[in-house]
Design a protein around this motif. Sequence first.
Motif: not given
Length: 233
Positions: A166-168, A198
């Motif tokens: 999700d963070s990427e 990431d």
Amino acid sequence: MSATIKILMVLTSQATMGHDPRPTGVWFEELATPYYAFIDHGAAVDIASIAGGTIPIDPHSLEGDASKLPSVERFLHDPVAMRKLHASLKVEQVSATGYSAVFLPGGHGTMWDLPASAPLASLLSQAWAEGEVVSAVCHGPAGLVNVKDATGRPLVAGRHVSGFSDSEEAAAGLTDKVPFLLEDRLRQLGAIYEKGPDFQSFAVTDGRLVTGQNPASSAEVARRVLQVVAGQP
């Protein structure tokens, strides 16, 4: 590595971000790096796609440093590999029987057509039932979300997996463009989702299921696939 080992790579046929005209497709590194890892170890590699024929390449994966990767340059100048790219097999016409592993490269295109493909889900279920390695990298695990094991449970349920985080996705600025967030969907299906920093290499092996987090994980996922195929711990 025996030349009798066969690996099937299944790629997206989706050339745009859904109804958004922004171009996408397969991320070239995630095709080229594993392809040559397999080829250089003596495996025979077939390339299929959801629709068959020419496979769309995300243009961003051929820009800047990405275009200078040795595997990418090698693929682009390899007439055999490029012929496979432009005349890919149609997934519904392929049987998993006879392959040692099935590998799903990523690229944002996978988020649309891989989960929607009943023939792909059937092929992967067949591959799993026949004792083959099932593997994917980055957004490629989107192709696993509708795959069932022999009991009818989601293949990823209770298994350790990775995939584009999700963070990427947020860092890529595409959280609101994709049809779902891959990390969230895998967790919802009961997967034990794992990630590293990431955009750095991170891969997970859970028996015959091998997955990686992002493009940088392509080489490691391919290495692990070959390791599992060879019966190494």
